[in-house]
Design a protein around this motif. Structure first.
Motif: not given
Length: 78
Positions: A27-34, A73, A76, A69
């Motif tokens: 739930n904490a993953v943001d769109e830039s990571t996905t 990161r 990524r 997380l």
């Protein structure tokens, strides 16, 4: 012949902690990571990143979540 690796397992209570850490991390993953991962790979990295510390004795879901997380990161950006 070498002996097979020892099987490690988690109790039902420990699995609930792992599940909590995994869901919180997901739930904490943001769109830039996905965008950097396929949905399957994202979930695989997060799952391994919370299961491995649990198998090593970690029982704090917040620490497991943060570790997952950080690992995501790192993959990524690396």
């Amino acid at each position: 012949m070498p002996s097979p690796p020892l099987m490690q397992c988690l109790s039902p209570a420990e699995l609930r902690v792992v599940e909590s850490a995994y869901r919180t991390a997901l739930n904490a993953v943001d769109e830039s990571t996905t965008a950097a991962f396929s949905p399957l790979e994202l979930r695989r990295v997060l799952a391994r990143s919370v299961i491995e510390p649990a198998l090593g004795g970690e029982r704090d879901p917040s620490r497991m979540c943060e570790a997952a997380l950080r690992r995501l990161r790192g993959l990524r950006s690396g």
